[in-house]
Enzyme design. Structure first.
Site: not given
Ligand code: G3P
Ligand code: CA
Length: 354
Positions: A33, A60, A62, A75, A169
Site C-alpha cells: 500500500h 500501489e 495513488d 495520495h 488508483e
Molecule cells: O486503494 C486502497 C486504499 O488505498 C484506499 O484508501 O485512502 O489509502 O487510498 P487510500
Molecule cells: Ca489507494
C-alpha cells in the site's frame, strides 16, 4: 518503456499460488500500500523497492494529475503534507485553498504545477510521530509518475523472476475532470503503452468513484476494482451509499463493470467492543457476484488497530496485527493492502501452512 505480455506471462495471483492451495483458490495477493509505506515515505521508489524486497505481489500508486496532464504518484492533490514544497520559496505564491469533494483544503495542489516543477521537490513521511524511522528517509526521493512505477515493476519482475503487478488508483477523477484534466483516457493510454491492456494483465485499476470506472471499462480490458468504505458514498453520486453498494444486490451491480471490490477491512471483519468479530457476508456475496475482494488497509501500529489488538499505550508500537491478517485470510479475501507487506507475506505463509 513497455511491459509486454511476455514479461508478465501469468497473473500475479497465479504466479504465487502454491500447488496445494491452488486447487481450492489462488493464494491471496499482498499489495504494498503506497509501497512499504510503514517503513519508507509513501509512494517513493524506496517504498516500492522495499515492498518488492519484502515479497509484495503488487505495488500501489495513488495518482493525481499535473497542470500539464501527467499522472503523478500522490495520495491527494494537496502535497504540503508529503513533500518539502513549503521550503521552496519560488512556490510560496501558489499556496491556496480549494474545495475537493466537498472538503475545504489549504496548501499546494498538483494541478497547479508542471511535472518538471514537481520533480524539484522531495518526498516526506506523512506520519513522522508514528513512523520516525521512515521519516529518517525524508528528502531522499523524488515524486514519481505512474509510468515510472510501471517501470519499477517491470524491472523488478525481470530481476527477481517474480511477477510484480501494479495497482493504480485514480484519485478525485470528477474533481480533476472539472478542472479540465480527465483521468480515464490518460489511464487507458498508459495501460496500453505499458502492455497492460489485457484481462489477465498483472494490474488492477481502482477508484472510489463509480462513473470513472464505468467509463474506463469502455477503454481498457484491464481488471477494475470498485473501492468502498464503511461510511459515506462515492463522490460522484450522492444518491447511493457504500453500504448499499456492499449488499448482495449492490455487489451484483458492480460486477457489470468491475472485476473486484476493495472494501475497508472492517466491512469484512467488523470490530465489536474493540475486538475482531465474525466475518460479514461481504466476501461470500462478492464471490457469488464473481468479484475478487481486496480489503484495505492493514497497518501494524497500535494507533490503527482495534483496542483489543493493541500492545501497550504507545500509538507507534506494533500491536497484534497478525490477528487481523489471519482473520482476513480466514474470511476468504483474495488479497489485501498493507503498509507492511513483509508482515503480510509472513502471515500469508503461516495461513497457507495451517
Ligand atoms: O486503494 C486502497 C486504499 O488505498 C484506499 O484508501 O485512502 O489509502 O487510498 P487510500
Ligand atoms: Ca489507494
Amino acid at each position: 518503456m513497455t511491459l509486454t505480455r511476455r514479461a508478465f506471462t501469468a497473473t500475479a495471483a497465479a504466479a504465487i499460488a502454491t500447488p496445494a492451495f491452488a486447487a481450492a483458490r489462488p493464494a491471496p495477493v499482498i499489495i504494498g500500500h503506497r509501497g512499504a509505506s510503514g517503513e519508507r515515505p509513501e509512494h517513493t521508489r524506496s517504498a516500492y523497492l522495499l515492498a518488492i524486497q519484502e515479497g509484495a505481489d503488487f505495488i500501489e500508486p495513488d495518482l493525481c494529475l499535473t497542470k500539464d496532464g501527467h499522472m503523478v504518484v500522490r495520495h491527494e492533490n494537496e502535497i504540503g503534507g508529503t513533500t518539502n514544497i513549503a521550503a521552496h520559496p519560488e512556490f510560496a505564491a501558489r499556496k491556496t485553498a480549494k474545495t475537493i469533494d466537498g472538503e475545504r483544503i489549504e496548501g499546494w495542489f498538483t494541478e497547479d504545477f508542471t511535472l518538471a516543477e514537481l520533480k524539484t521537490l522531495r518526498a516526506r513521511e506523512r506520519l513522522p510521530q508514528v513512523r520516525p524511522a521512515s521519516a529518517a528517509f525524508d528528502g531522499t526521493d523524488l515524486i514519481l509518475t505512474f509510468e515510472e512505477v510501471v517501470e519499477i515493476a517491470r524491472a523488478e519482475t525481470k530481476r527477481t523472476g517474480r511477477t510484480i503487478g501494479v495497482y493504480p488508483e485514480m484519485k478525485h477523477p470528477s474533481y480533476f475532470a472539472g478542472v479540465g484534466l480527465a483521468f480515464e483516457g490518460r489511464m487507458a493510454a498508459a495501460l496500453k503503452a505499458a502492455g497492460l491492456d489485457a484481462k489477465d494483465a498483472p494490474v488492477f485499476v481502482q477508484c472510489f468513484e463509480v462513473a470513472p470506472l464505468k467509463t474506463i471499462r469502455t477503454l481498457t480490458r484491464a481488471p477494475l476494482v470498485q473501492l468502498m468504505s464503511l461510511e459515506g458514498g462515492p463522490a460522484d453520486n450522492s444518491a447511493v451509499s457504500y453500504a448499499q453498494m456492499a449488499t448482495a444486490d449492490g455487489l451484483k451491480a458492480i460486477s457489470a463493470y468491475a472485476d473486484g471490490v476493495g472494501p475497508e477491512w472492517k466491512m469484512v471483519v467488523p470490530v465489536t467492543d474493540g475486538a475482531l468479530a465474525a466475518p460479514t457476508a461481504f466476501v461470500s456475496d462478492a464471490h457469488a457476484a464473481g468479484l475478487k475482494v481486496h480489503p484495505w488497509t492493514v497497518r501494524a501500529e497500535n494507533i490503527f488497530l482495534p483496542a483489543k489488538l493493541k500492545r501497550g499505550a504507545d500509538p507507534a508500537v506494533h500491536g497484534d496485527v497478525d490477528a487481523l491478517y489471519d482473520a482476513l485470510f480466514k474470511a476468504g479475501v483474495d488479497g489485501l493492502f498493507s503498509d507492511f507487506p513483509g508482515l503480510g507475506v509472513q502471515a500469508r505463509t503461516r495461513f497457507l501452512k495451517a
